[in-house]
Design an enzyme around this catalytic site. Structure first.
Site, PDB file in Angstrom:
ATOM      1  N   THR A 186      25.152 -38.701  14.116  1.00 28.40           N
ATOM      2  CA  THR A 186      25.444 -38.114  15.433  1.00 28.40           C
ATOM      3  C   THR A 186      25.693 -36.617  15.273  1.00 28.40           C
ATOM      4  OG1 THR A 186      27.783 -38.482  15.143  1.00 28.40           O
ATOM      5  CG2 THR A 186      26.557 -40.222  16.237  1.00 28.40           C
ATOM      6  N   GLU A 331      23.911 -43.382  19.456  1.00 31.49           N
ATOM      7  CA  GLU A 331      24.451 -44.731  19.243  1.00 31.49           C
ATOM      8  C   GLU A 331      23.718 -45.774  20.069  1.00 31.49           C
ATOM      9  OE1 GLU A 331      26.098 -41.962  19.720  1.00 31.49           O
ATOM     10  OE2 GLU A 331      27.966 -41.873  18.592  1.00 31.49           O
ATOM     11  N   LYS A 439      40.519 -30.331  34.108  1.00 30.02           N
ATOM     12  CA  LYS A 439      41.602 -30.943  34.889  1.00 30.02           C
ATOM     13  C   LYS A 439      42.384 -29.836  35.570  1.00 30.02           C
ATOM     14  CE  LYS A 439      41.458 -34.569  31.593  1.00 30.02           C
ATOM     15  NZ  LYS A 439      40.850 -34.018  30.389  1.00 30.02           N
ATOM     16  N   TRP A 444      39.998 -33.687  38.906  1.00 29.63           N
ATOM     17  CA  TRP A 444      38.970 -33.415  37.902  1.00 29.63           C
ATOM     18  C   TRP A 444      37.850 -32.574  38.507  1.00 29.63           C
ATOM     19  CZ3 TRP A 444      37.750 -38.444  34.677  1.00 29.63           C
ATOM     20  CH2 TRP A 444      38.907 -38.798  33.957  1.00 29.63           C
TER      21      TRP A 444
HETATM   22  P1  AMP Z   1      23.328 -37.454  21.303  1.00 29.73           P
HETATM   23  O1  AMP Z   1      23.897 -38.624  20.644  1.00 29.73           O
HETATM   24  O2  AMP Z   1      23.364 -36.226  20.463  1.00 29.73           O
HETATM   25  O3  AMP Z   1      21.978 -37.742  21.846  1.00 29.73           O
HETATM   26  O4  AMP Z   1      24.269 -37.111  22.551  1.00 29.73           O
HETATM   27  C1  AMP Z   1      24.538 -38.065  23.530  1.00 29.73           C
HETATM   28  C2  AMP Z   1      25.286 -37.425  24.651  1.00 29.73           C
HETATM   29  O5  AMP Z   1      24.469 -36.454  25.317  1.00 29.73           O
HETATM   30  C3  AMP Z   1      25.654 -38.395  25.763  1.00 29.73           C
HETATM   31  O6  AMP Z   1      26.796 -39.147  25.453  1.00 29.73           O
HETATM   32  C4  AMP Z   1      25.867 -37.445  26.929  1.00 29.73           C
HETATM   33  O7  AMP Z   1      27.136 -36.818  26.876  1.00 29.73           O
HETATM   34  C5  AMP Z   1      24.812 -36.393  26.686  1.00 29.73           C
HETATM   35  N1  AMP Z   1      23.624 -36.680  27.508  1.00 29.73           N
HETATM   36  C6  AMP Z   1      22.479 -37.271  27.153  1.00 29.73           C
HETATM   37  N2  AMP Z   1      21.616 -37.321  28.178  1.00 29.73           N
HETATM   38  C7  AMP Z   1      22.237 -36.761  29.241  1.00 29.73           C
HETATM   39  C8  AMP Z   1      21.888 -36.519  30.609  1.00 29.73           C
HETATM   40  N3  AMP Z   1      20.702 -36.842  31.103  1.00 29.73           N
HETATM   41  N4  AMP Z   1      22.805 -35.933  31.389  1.00 29.73           N
HETATM   42  C9  AMP Z   1      24.028 -35.577  30.917  1.00 29.73           C
HETATM   43  N5  AMP Z   1      24.404 -35.758  29.645  1.00 29.73           N
HETATM   44  C10 AMP Z   1      23.530 -36.346  28.814  1.00 29.73           C
END
Ligand code: AMP
Length: 543
Positions: A186, A331, A439, A444
């Site tokens: 990640t 994940e 916040k 929020w």
């Molecule tokens: P990653 O594991 O690096 O792909 O990051 C995942 C995170 O990216 C998610 O938990 C979200 O916080 C963010 N994310 C992915 N797609 C979107 C989306 N379309 N809009 C907003 N946040 C997103």
């Protein structure tokens, strides 16, 4: 009584076997690190993947050993996807945009046995190879004559010399579909990175569900350009879904600037492209500056971070390209939701349709979602109640590699760390990362909402909203803005631009113009870095 149907394990090798047999002439086109365009077919991909599997077994690699890649999107990387996983080893795609020290840490954590790298990343390998005792072999993804003679890297071979001489007469082994096939760490915004370990079964099911019409709508008639890197959650599963459906694959290699991506879309008749908003920002900027149009592109899936409304509008209204907003995470393999309309939406006005399209979308079969409050109580699907988003399904991790992070699942549900609403039709909308929510006065504020408004201003290239400590309100939002080249906007203009677009108390207290907004390895804004850069900042009413 058991059903009397055949059972075959869902293995990644079955995808390449299928593509070779049923779509043998299907094309795979790659812009190479060498600069030229390479093209071949699924038939050749199958053959070379088997040669690679032979090379791996000649190396003495046992089932489950990790083979790492530091590589751009291209045909050799695709061969590694199939050859490594198909032979029973685990493909570990590393993000080359991380700091070399972090890459070395990850290699050691994963105990990678082989490291395959594009020549662009030779400097990284030179810097870290002495710190990586588990790596027995370094494979440069190049021809034998391109291999540097004096690299100082022990056990270095060229990919073509290493696998090229094999016969390709090789039968993919059959094994338990639950064995690990690939792994991806990640982004690691807090603490050390943690790895998701995908299985053959989860990967094949993810590709199946991801190919459905209301997901990515993959088919043998599509020409697909994954700009999303193959080191970022398996390029959202597209390399697998393409083989499953016989879609043409087009890889951009290292050239992800607007001009190169546009040229590839046009020359390879790309109909469907996938990437994060920052990449499309560069493409749209290039097209705007040169008054260009698409001749074949019909759809683009945008995810990884929230897609600004202005981008959806630009693609749709100016270029006639449908944007599929999608959400997922490392994940989750990564697909969770895709925003495609239902029948009931078709008769709506363009403005109402846009409100739906802005959401991150509906869960696809195989993924279930719920939102909960701080007590863990489930919240209603009314489009207003925002809560912590939990998920479960066939391609969602049960725990991290080597148990990092401890017991993760609350009653079988994985906590995503995102805050979201879900409406009565099942459309989920992310309001924030839980750690980025602002916040203010007990309420929020969604940083994404504040950013989206700024991004709709014609002079704004990128905007990042963060909360600043405030003695009375707890936090107040400010927005850091990167202007488009050659465009001007003042702080006062931009604050006035917010009037009427959001509640008064949600309007940021200040605009800070910056030369760059820090981006992480996968194109996401790094708000922690921005907060550090603005450590000395003081809100206007506290000065
Ligand atoms: P990653 O594991 O690096 O792909 O990051 C995942 C995170 O990216 C998610 O938990 C979200 O916080 C963010 N994310 C992915 N797609 C979107 C989306 N379309 N809009 C907003 N946040 C997103």
């Amino acid at each position: 009584m058991l059903g009397l149907m055949q059972h075959q394990p869902l293995l990644i090798s079955s995808l390449i076997e299928f593509a070779e047999r049923h779509h043998g002439e299907g094309e795979i086109v790659s812009r190479r690190v060498e600069g030229d365009i390479h093209r071949y077919t699924y038939k050749e991909l199958g053959l070379r993947s088997r040669k690679l599997a032979q090379a791996l077994s000649a190396q003495g690699l046992a089932q489950g050993e990790r083979v790492a890649t530091l590589a751009w999107n291209g045909y050799r990387h695709l061969e590694l996807y199939y050859g490594v996983s198909g032979s029973g080893c685990i493909l570990h795609t590393l993000n080359p945009r991380l700091h070399p020290e972090q890459i070395a840490w990850i290699i050691n954590h994963a105990s990678d046995a082989v490291m395959c790298f594009d020549m662009s990343f030779l400097p990284i390998i030179k810097a870290i190879h002495t710190q990586c005792p588990t790596v027995k072999l370094y494979v440069a993804l190049c021809d034998a004559d391109k291999l540097p003679a004096d690299s100082g890297i022990p056990n270095l071979v060229s990919y073509e010399a290493w696998m090229g001489g094999r016969t390709g007469v090789y039968t993919w082994p059959a094994f338990d579909e639950n064995l690990a096939s690939s792994m991806c760490y990640t982004s690691g915004t807090t603490g050390n990175p943690k790895a998701a370990l995908y299985s053959h079964r989860s990967t094949v099911l993810h590709a199946l569900a991801g190919s459905l019409p209301d997901a990515l709508n993959m088919s043998a008639r599509e020409s697909v350009l994954p700009v999303v890197p193959m080191f970022h959650v398996n390029a959202w599963g597209l390399p697998y879904a393409a083989a499953m459906t016989g879609a043409k694959l087009v890889f951009p290699g290292p050239a992800m600037d607007g001009k190169s991506v546009y040229e590839l879309i046009e020359s390879e008749k790309v109909s469907f492209a996938a990437g994060v908003p920052t990449v499309w920002q560069m493409l749209l900027g290039h097209m705007q500056a040169n008054t260009l149009r698409f001749s074949t592109l019909k759809r683009t899936v945008i995810g990884g971070s929230a897609c600004p409304p202005a981008m959806i509008t630009a693609f749709n209204d100016i270029y006639g390209v449908e944007v599929l907003h999608a959400w997922g995470m490392t994940e989750m393999s990564p697909l969770g939701t895709v925003c495609t309309l239902k029948n009931k939406h078709l008769a709506m006005s363009p403005e109402e349709k846009m409100k739906v399209r802005l959401k991150q979308g509906r869960g696809i079969f195989g993924v279930d979602m719920k939102i909960v409050n701080g007590m863990g109580d489930e919240l209603p699907w009314d489009g207003n109640s925002a809560g912590d988003l939990l998920v479960k399904g066939h391609w969602i991790l049960s725990e991290y590699f080597q148990g990092e992070g401890g017991g993760l699942l609350a009653d079988g549900w994985f906590p995503t760390g995102d805050v979201a609403t879900i409406d009565a039709d099942g459309y989920m909308q992310i309001t924030d990362r839980s750690k980025d929510v602002i916040k203010s006065g007990g309420e929020w504020i969604s940083s994404i909402d504040i950013e989206n408004i700024a991004m709709a201003h014609p002079a704004v290239a990128m905007a990042a909203c963060i909360g600043m400590k405030h003695p009375k309100w707890d936090e107040r939002p400010i927005v850091a803005v990167l202007k488009k080249p050659g465009m001007e906007v003042t702080r006062e203009d931009l604050l006035a631009f917010y009037e009427g677009k959001t509640a008064k108390w949600q309007i940021p207290d200040d605009v800070v113009f910056v030369d760059a907004i820090p981006l992480g390895g996968t194109g996401k804004m790094q708000k922690s870095k921005l907060r550090a850069e603005l450590a000395d900042y003081v809100l206007p009413d506290l000065r």
